[in-house]
Design a protein around this motif. Structure first.
Motif: not given
Length: 85
Positions: A22-27
């Motif tokens: 999840p940390e690899e998917v930015g807003d």
């Protein structure tokens, strides 16, 4: 009706479909350009969102979504309307 989905829950759905953390998917990461998402992955995400949120996203609306923030806005709008986009 199922509970509203939060941004972090959507991030987890997108990350799982892309086999990322999840940390690899930015807003504001662009789905196609930054995350290399293809149309099949987007359909998988749409299916998961429908299962989790109870809202159906039409293909035309799905095609216009390019970031996690946009997806969150679309899903939130659908949940508020209680209809499909």
């Amino acid at each position: 009706m199922l509970p509203d989905i939060g941004l972090e829950e959507l991030r987890a759905i997108v990350a799982q479909a892309l086999e990322l953390s999840p940390e690899e998917v930015g807003d504001s990461d662009h789905f196609a350009e930054d995350l290399e998402m293809d149309s099949l992955m987007l359909l998988e995400i749409s299916s998961r969102v429908e299962k989790e949120c109870g809202v159906s996203i039409e293909d035309s609306s799905l095609a216009s979504v390019q970031t996690l923030t946009e997806l969150h806005g679309l899903v939130g709008s659908l949940q508020a309307d209680g209809s499909a986009a």
